[in-house]
Design a protein around this motif. Structure first.
Motif, PDB file in Angstrom:
ATOM      1  N   ARG A  61       0.851  -1.188   0.000  1.00  0.00           N
ATOM      2  CA  ARG A  61       0.000   0.000   0.000  1.00  0.00           C
ATOM      3  C   ARG A  61       0.888   1.240   0.000  1.00  0.00           C
ATOM      4  O   ARG A  61       1.857   1.328   0.737  1.00  0.00           O
ATOM      5  N   LYS A  62       0.523   2.172  -0.885  1.00  0.00           N
ATOM      6  CA  LYS A  62       1.185   3.473  -0.917  1.00  0.00           C
ATOM      7  C   LYS A  62       0.159   4.501  -0.447  1.00  0.00           C
ATOM      8  O   LYS A  62      -1.027   4.364  -0.723  1.00  0.00           O
ATOM      9  N   GLU A  63       0.640   5.526   0.242  1.00  0.00           N
ATOM     10  CA  GLU A  63      -0.274   6.570   0.687  1.00  0.00           C
ATOM     11  C   GLU A  63       0.390   7.929   0.600  1.00  0.00           C
ATOM     12  O   GLU A  63       1.613   8.041   0.478  1.00  0.00           O
ATOM     13  N   LEU A  64      -0.447   8.947   0.636  1.00  0.00           N
ATOM     14  CA  LEU A  64       0.004  10.322   0.676  1.00  0.00           C
ATOM     15  C   LEU A  64      -1.099  11.157   1.295  1.00  0.00           C
ATOM     16  O   LEU A  64      -2.246  10.718   1.395  1.00  0.00           O
ATOM     17  N   ARG A 102      -6.203  20.355  -8.037  1.00  0.00           N
ATOM     18  CA  ARG A 102      -5.152  20.082  -9.024  1.00  0.00           C
ATOM     19  C   ARG A 102      -4.297  18.885  -8.592  1.00  0.00           C
ATOM     20  O   ARG A 102      -4.046  17.970  -9.364  1.00  0.00           O
ATOM     21  N   SER A 103      -3.857  18.898  -7.346  1.00  0.00           N
ATOM     22  CA  SER A 103      -3.040  17.798  -6.842  1.00  0.00           C
ATOM     23  C   SER A 103      -3.832  16.507  -6.726  1.00  0.00           C
ATOM     24  O   SER A 103      -3.341  15.427  -7.076  1.00  0.00           O
ATOM     25  N   ILE A 104      -5.059  16.597  -6.254  1.00  0.00           N
ATOM     26  CA  ILE A 104      -5.901  15.401  -6.124  1.00  0.00           C
ATOM     27  C   ILE A 104      -6.085  14.742  -7.487  1.00  0.00           C
ATOM     28  O   ILE A 104      -5.962  13.520  -7.623  1.00  0.00           O
ATOM     29  N   ALA A 105      -6.350  15.534  -8.508  1.00  0.00           N
ATOM     30  CA  ALA A 105      -6.513  14.979  -9.864  1.00  0.00           C
ATOM     31  C   ALA A 105      -5.222  14.317 -10.340  1.00  0.00           C
ATOM     32  O   ALA A 105      -5.259  13.245 -10.965  1.00  0.00           O
ATOM     33  N   PHE A 106      -4.086  14.928 -10.056  1.00  0.00           N
ATOM     34  CA  PHE A 106      -2.792  14.349 -10.432  1.00  0.00           C
ATOM     35  C   PHE A 106      -2.615  12.985  -9.774  1.00  0.00           C
ATOM     36  O   PHE A 106      -2.246  12.010 -10.424  1.00  0.00           O
ATOM     37  N   TYR A 107      -2.892  12.887  -8.481  1.00  0.00           N
ATOM     38  CA  TYR A 107      -2.711  11.627  -7.765  1.00  0.00           C
ATOM     39  C   TYR A 107      -3.687  10.560  -8.261  1.00  0.00           C
ATOM     40  O   TYR A 107      -3.332   9.380  -8.331  1.00  0.00           O
ATOM     41  N   ILE A 151      -4.802   6.646  -0.988  1.00  0.00           N
ATOM     42  CA  ILE A 151      -4.045   5.408  -0.981  1.00  0.00           C
ATOM     43  C   ILE A 151      -4.070   4.752  -2.352  1.00  0.00           C
ATOM     44  O   ILE A 151      -4.948   5.022  -3.186  1.00  0.00           O
ATOM     45  N   LYS A 152      -3.104   3.881  -2.568  1.00  0.00           N
ATOM     46  CA  LYS A 152      -2.999   3.085  -3.787  1.00  0.00           C
ATOM     47  C   LYS A 152      -2.608   1.693  -3.322  1.00  0.00           C
ATOM     48  O   LYS A 152      -1.620   1.525  -2.623  1.00  0.00           O
ATOM     49  N   HIS A 209      -6.643   6.906  -4.459  1.00  0.00           N
ATOM     50  CA  HIS A 209      -8.024   7.311  -4.189  1.00  0.00           C
ATOM     51  C   HIS A 209      -8.161   7.690  -2.715  1.00  0.00           C
ATOM     52  O   HIS A 209      -7.386   7.237  -1.874  1.00  0.00           O
ATOM     53  N   GLU A 210      -9.141   8.515  -2.447  1.00  0.00           N
ATOM     54  CA  GLU A 210      -9.390   8.967  -1.086  1.00  0.00           C
ATOM     55  C   GLU A 210      -9.920   7.786  -0.273  1.00  0.00           C
ATOM     56  O   GLU A 210     -10.761   7.041  -0.756  1.00  0.00           O
TER      57      GLU A 210
END
Length: 166
Positions: free
Chosen positions: A123-126, A134-139, A164-165, A145-146
């Protein structure tokens, strides 16, 4: 209106030299003042000085990768694993690019580097400011996803959401 730069020779590499640390600090400071002026409190931005960013760059250089355009730092990403607390979780802790490099592919190069470094984590997170579309769309382009987790940061006077991903 500024022209988009044509990026031919941007190199992403580990942060190493003092000049790179100073360049990383400048990108950190400048990008916050460019991108977050309307998102976080003015008091926080006033405290976020170039000197403070330099102090951090020299104090915590590990797990940081810089994007260099002809030797000049134009962006950076920090990523790391959560260690024993959450051994299966890797985090993209920061990714910043100078505004003149928006839309040039530099942010993508940095995110690709981070995800490669974190590839062994299931799992990756940020964390991203809730009011930063803008940043949310990039991620989201990278499959993040939230997950519904939020935290209010008093110093920013704003809320961050976790993405997370898996």
């Amino acid at each position: 209106m500024s022209e988009k730069r044509e990026i031919m020779n941007v190199v992403v590499k580990p942060l190493e030299s003092d000049d790179e640390k100073k360049g990383k600090a400048y990108v950190h400071w400048k990008s916050w003042h460019e991108a977050y002026e309307k998102l976080v409190s003015a008091a926080y931005l006033d405290k976020l000085t170039l000197e403070k960013c330099e102090e951090w760059a020299f104090q915590w250089p590990e797990n940081t990768y810089v994007a260099l355009d002809d030797g000049k730092v134009v962006g950076f990403v920090c990523c790391f694993g959560h260690g024993d607390d959450e051994p299966d979780v890797g985090e993209v802790n920061a990714i910043y690019v100078l505004s003149e490099y928006y839309g040039t592919g530099v942010a993508q190069q940095l995110m690709d580097t981070a995800l490669e470094k974190l590839k062994d984590y299931s799992r990756k997170e940020l964390w991203v400011l809730k009011d930063n579309p803008r940043s949310i769309a990039f991620y989201k382009k990278y499959g993040f996803h939230e997950d519904g987790t939020e935290k209010y940061l008093k110093s920013f006077e704003d809320t961050e959401i976790r993405m997370i991903k898996e």
